[in-house]
Design an enzyme around this catalytic site. Sequence first.
Site, mmCIF file in Angstrom:
data_model
loop_
_atom_site.group_PDB
_atom_site.id
_atom_site.type_symbol
_atom_site.label_atom_id
_atom_site.label_comp_id
_atom_site.label_asym_id
_atom_site.label_seq_id
_atom_site.Cartn_x
_atom_site.Cartn_y
_atom_site.Cartn_z
ATOM 1 C CG HIS A 110 -2.286 1.078 0.986
ATOM 2 N ND1 HIS A 110 -3.288 0.549 1.208
ATOM 3 C CD2 HIS A 110 -2.336 2.956 0.853
ATOM 4 C CE1 HIS A 110 -3.503 1.831 1.189
ATOM 5 N NE2 HIS A 110 -3.412 2.858 1.116
ATOM 6 C CG HIS A 116 -0.985 7.025 -1.894
ATOM 7 N ND1 HIS A 116 -2.266 6.540 -2.148
ATOM 8 C CD2 HIS A 116 -1.539 6.783 -0.324
ATOM 9 C CE1 HIS A 116 -3.019 6.011 -1.238
ATOM 10 N NE2 HIS A 116 -2.286 6.298 -0.353
ATOM 11 C CG LEU A 117 4.058 4.985 -6.912
ATOM 12 C CD1 LEU A 117 5.086 3.967 -7.005
ATOM 13 C CD2 LEU A 117 5.295 5.336 -5.592
ATOM 14 C CG ASN A 148 -5.045 8.042 -3.902
ATOM 15 O OD1 ASN A 148 -3.949 7.295 -4.435
ATOM 16 N ND2 ASN A 148 -4.496 8.680 -3.187
ATOM 17 C CG ASN A 157 -8.832 8.817 7.284
ATOM 18 O OD1 ASN A 157 -8.852 8.144 8.062
ATOM 19 N ND2 ASN A 157 -9.543 9.267 6.045
ATOM 20 C CG ASP A 166 -1.616 4.553 3.865
ATOM 21 O OD1 ASP A 166 -1.503 5.229 2.933
ATOM 22 O OD2 ASP A 166 -2.620 4.968 4.938
ATOM 23 C CG HIS A 206 0.146 14.472 1.743
ATOM 24 N ND1 HIS A 206 -0.743 14.619 0.717
ATOM 25 C CD2 HIS A 206 -0.614 13.737 2.321
ATOM 26 C CE1 HIS A 206 -1.607 13.845 0.710
ATOM 27 N NE2 HIS A 206 -1.204 13.437 1.566
#
Lengths: 311, 428
Positions: free
Chosen positions: B61, B63-64, B95, B279, B306, B310
Amino acid sequence: MSLGKHLLGIKDLTKEDITLILDTAEKMSEISFRPIKKVPALRGKLVVNLFFEPSTRTRSSFEIAEKRLSAESLNFSSGTSSVLKGETLLDTVLNIERMNPDAYIMRHSSPGSCKLITEYVKGSVINAGDGASEHPTQALLDALTIRQKKGSFEKLKVLICGDIAHSRVVRSNIHLLKKMGADVTLCGPATMIPPYIEKMGVKVETNFEKALSQKDVVMMLRIQLERQEKILFPSLKEYFLTYGLTEKRLKLADKNCIVMHPGPINRGVEMASEVADSKESVILDQVENGVSIRMAVLFLLLQGGENEDSN
Amino acid sequence: MKIVIKNGRVVDPQNGVDETLDILISNGKILSVDKKISVSKEVEVFDATGMIVAPGFIDLHCHLREPGYERKETIESGLLAALYGGFTAVCPMANTNPVNDNAGITNFILETAKKVSKIKVYPVGALSKGQKGEELANYAEMKEAGIWAVSDDGNPVMNSALLRRSLEYAGSLGLTVIDHPEDKNLSEGGSMNEGEVSTRLGLKGIPAEAELIHIRRDTALSNLTNESIHIAHISSKYSVESIRVAKKRKIKATADVTPHHFSLKDELVETFDTNYKMNPPLRTEEDIEKLIEGLNDGTIDCIATDHAPHAYEDKMVEFDRAANGIIGFQTAVPLAIEKLVLKDKISLKRMVDAFSSSPARIIGLKDKGHLSAGASADLTIFSLRKETFLKKEDIKSLSKNSPFLNKKIKGAVMAVVIDGNLFRLREK
């Protein structure tokens, strides 16, 4: 004096700090009754009133306090500022910082926002309400009013009733009243009582009549009409039916009980008009004390408590 | 090109191995695992004395952010961070912008990854078109392009009928459904754990029940359809208990936990440092204890990062307005070592399993997650004794949103091997 550079919350203050602020406010209160209502204590200091949320009482009270101490004021509100154009809080503050202010009075909807800006400014930051977190000068002006009417806080039975979950006034008041030795009970429908609030050292009683019994101080909170859609209670009428402070209910409290409210009041929602205007009501004394407290806080933070006789 | 990894403590949970051995690698495969393999001069030697040699770590899990959010992370920067974190394979969530809900985006991710890194990428496609929670995305074309699972991740599926159809349809294609368990009505507006701390701070809380309710629903639907569901990043004691019960009933549910959820507690939010905002939110000491217990007894199958990059401006704002999540690739392994293994909360074997064999099993990779002869030559080599201390410039991600910056963590990744390619990541 252990009072720091900023006033972010009552949580950070000692009992001695609180007493010092109340004593200073008491001394300063007479300035407001002089023919010329002004002392030069903060002459040449620039205070920025940075209000990202609407406020009438707190804001005008700070402004008057600044003027009575001869500080320069700059008013900044989100309605007229570049915040509407998408500027972030930090960018807004960094821009104002170049105008070299000595203090920021800030109100903002996010808890912790005042703490956030302290890392980026040279001057003092005074929290005028950050979300549901704290509103320290409100608790201080409440305390001054209580002390004037009741003499001391020790063993005093205080009831705070209303939307506890969303209230910054409650949190600051709990910290202050506990530090000063009072006994605090909270009341309201369970939808407005946040979980684990008892861990802050308070009692919770959802039955208003029971909660009122023998109380020396009853503080009613404003029911925010704009929160209605959040399904906290069915209607204002029903709220008044269960939690509205009426003359009849007030009789359940101690006979010398005082009634407080941080304002603005909703007549017929959290309290009946007759109660708001009764001899027990000290709501307008609170407003008057607001100016003295804010003068005291500005004076203590910006003058560091030196040069006490400002005449 | 042949490589030999010498003298390392080889931990291969699937084969029940834990001893000092050499590993000989040739043509991207493991040739043999044995005591004192003697080699000729042309073989490259990596001396792993004092180090742990494990099957390559797989992150289920992350996010790239590419395509669409290249100011936060690119596939290249993300995979470099994953490499330095000791991962040999990762599963990016859907996403992106546009959302990975069609073969075009899946192909773009896989082709870009191939160009910039040796790390294997197993993309997760969107569960619904545009991750809007309304209609099923085109699973078959994405499956052909290379996805192994579908998920709406941060946009949890509120429509139970849609989730049921997704389980059925994905199941018939051999795809796994991953759910981020969160009842959005219960969590609405919350920015931290609902509890003593949120009440004190005046921040709106997210009750653990928002997660529990969806886990109960997810496992019920898995039971109804007899299809497998993977439950992402669980955060509370109730969730652990609920999954334990489901597994006892032979429901095909698996779960993961992130390093930050077993390392950090909600009290840290008192600093209002937005690097503690995620979250699901950080929970309490007791939750941490139960999460670790669940990881130890296998209720929680694996550890996933995860990894959520950002940009500075997404985090340098008021707490309740800040973006959720932290980067996690380069701190995952040391956190597991410091918080779990060195504190004797879980065994080294279980840790290795949670990072390699378990995720390989969930994805369905037969030649990964173990060190049998003939398996992919994917290895993660790390030290229990060295320390990790990350300064801003050591972070390979484009984003630096980590609460572990400039903090010492015990344990360090030393090298990885991917498909027989050796990457020495740190001086001994």
